[in-house]
Design an enzyme around this catalytic site. Structure first.
Site, PDB file in Angstrom:
ATOM      1  N   GLU A   1       0.811  -1.214   0.000  1.00  0.00           N
ATOM      2  CA  GLU A   1       0.000   0.000   0.000  1.00  0.00           C
ATOM      3  C   GLU A   1       0.847   1.269   0.000  1.00  0.00           C
ATOM      4  O   GLU A   1       1.847   1.348   0.719  1.00  0.00           O
ATOM      5  CB  GLU A   1      -0.907   0.008   1.238  1.00  0.00           C
ATOM      6  CG  GLU A   1      -1.845   1.196   1.327  1.00  0.00           C
ATOM      7  CD  GLU A   1      -2.800   1.109   2.497  1.00  0.00           C
ATOM      8  OE1 GLU A   1      -3.720   1.941   2.571  1.00  0.00           O
ATOM      9  OE2 GLU A   1      -2.633   0.212   3.350  1.00  0.00           O
TER      10      GLU A   1
ATOM     11  N   GLU B   1     -12.893   2.583   4.173  1.00  0.00           N
ATOM     12  CA  GLU B   1     -11.902   2.866   5.213  1.00  0.00           C
ATOM     13  C   GLU B   1     -11.960   4.351   5.547  1.00  0.00           C
ATOM     14  O   GLU B   1     -10.978   5.075   5.393  1.00  0.00           O
ATOM     15  CB  GLU B   1     -10.500   2.438   4.739  1.00  0.00           C
ATOM     16  CG  GLU B   1      -9.534   2.264   5.897  1.00  0.00           C
ATOM     17  CD  GLU B   1      -8.133   1.898   5.463  1.00  0.00           C
ATOM     18  OE1 GLU B   1      -7.673   0.809   5.842  1.00  0.00           O
ATOM     19  OE2 GLU B   1      -7.495   2.699   4.761  1.00  0.00           O
TER      20      GLU B   1
END
Length: 276
Positions: free
Chosen positions: A155, A256
Site C-alpha cells: 500500500e 476505510e
C-alpha cells in the site's frame, strides 16, 4: 454504472470502533454488509493467544460476514507506526513472528488478501538497509500468502499524514510489488490502491487508475479532504470506481473512512442498502 455496481466491505478498524472488537462484525451485518476487513486487531502482540484468535473468528462466523482482507502486524496502528517489516531489530522480528499467525487466521476464514504495511524510516538507520530488510520480509510474507492462495498487498500512504513512510506514491508502491514478484517468482504481490491516500499526495487519480488497475489487488476509499464518507469531500469516487471497473478491476472496495461525530451505522446513507 455507479456505487451499486461495486462490491463493498467495511473496515472494522476504522468503522464501528465505538463498539468492542467482537461486536463489530455483527454491527456490520446489521448495517447490511456481507464482508469486512481488518487491520491487525492486536496492536500489542503479533502472536495473540489462540483463544483470542478463536473468539474473533467465531464473532465473524456468527455474524455471517466474510473476512476479505487482513493486515499483518503493523506496530501501533492506529498510532505513530506505519508497519514493522522494514524496521530493524525487535519490530522486524515481531513482523516475522506474525507472518504465519496472520496467514493461518486468514486461511481459517477463507480470507484471500493480506496487507503488509512497509514501515517508517527510522532515524539513524540506513534507508538502503531498511529496504533490503523489507524485501526479505515481504518475500516471507508473499510465500506465506501463496500457501493459502492469497494475495500480498503493498500500500501507498500519504506524505502529509505519514511523513516518514517511504511509499507515498502509486509508482513507489508498485515498484515494491514488482521487486517482490521478481524475488519470489510467485506473482501474488499486488498494489493496494487507496484513493484517499493517493488524493492526499496530489496524484492524478484517473491516470493512476489507467496505469495501475492491472496490478491492483484491492481498492480502499474515503473522501478527501477529511477522510470521511463519500460525499463529504470533493473526490469523484463514483466516477473513479466506474473507471476501475471498466479497466477490469472486479474485486472488493474497502470502506476505510471515519464516520464523523455519529455512530458508524449512520455513516452509510450514501450507499443504498441493496448495494451493500
Amino acid at each position: 454504472m455507479g456505487f451499486a455496481d461495486q462490491r463493498f466491505n467495511v473496515n472494522l478498524s476504522i468503522l464501528f470502533t465505538e463498539l468492542p472488537l467482537l461486536e463489530r462484525p455483527a454491527a456490520a451485518a446489521a448495517a447490511g454488509f456481507t464482508a469486512v476487513e481488518l487491520w491487525w486487531p492486536w496492536v500489542d502482540t503479533p502472536t495473540p493467544a489462540q483463544p483470542e484468535l478463536d473468539a474473533l473468528r467465531k464473532a465473524i462466523e456468527d455474524a455471517g460476514v466474510r473476512l476479505t482482507g487482513l493486515n499483518f502486524y503493523a506496530g501501533r496502528l492506529p498510532g505513530p507506526d506505519r508497519g514493522a517489516l522494514s524496521v530493524p531489530g525487535e519490530e522486524s522480528e515481531r513482523f516475522r513472528a506474525n507472518v504465519e499467525v496472520a496467514a493461518g487466521f486468514a486461511h481459517s476464514l477463507g480470507c484471500r488478501a493480506l496487507n503488509a504495511l512497509y514501515g517508517n524510516r527510522v532515524e539513524g538507520a540506513d534507508p538502503a538497509e531498511q529496504d533490503a530488510l523489507a524485501l526479505e520480509n515481504l518475500v516471507l510474507a508473499a510465500r506465506a500468502a501463496d500457501r493459502i492462495g492469497a494475495t500480498l498487498l503493498i500500500e501507498a500512504l500519504n506524505r502529509p499524514e505519514s511523513p516518514r513512510y517511504p511509499l507515498v506514491s502509486a509508482p513507489a508502491a508498485v515498484g515494491i510489488v514488482e521487486q517482490v514478484n521478481e524475488a519470489t517468482g510467485l506473482g501474488n504481490a499486488k498494489f493496494l490502491m487507496d484513493l484517499y491516500h493517493l488524493a492526499m499526495n496530489g496524484e492524478d487519480l484517473p491516470s493512476v487508475v489507467d496505469r495501475y488497475a492491472p496490478v491492483t489487488g484491492h481498492v480502499q476509499i474515503a473522501d478527501s479532504p477529511g477522510r470521511g464518507a463519500p460525499g463529504t469531500g470533493s473526490l469523484p469516487l463514483e466516477d473513479l470506481l466506474d473507471q476501475l471497473r471498466k479497466a477490469g478491476y472486479d474485486g472488493w472496495v474497502g470502506l476505510e473512512y471515519k464516520p464523523g461525530d455519529r455512530p458508524s451505522a449512520e455513516a452509510f446513507e450514501w450507499l443504498p442498502r441493496e448495494a451493500r
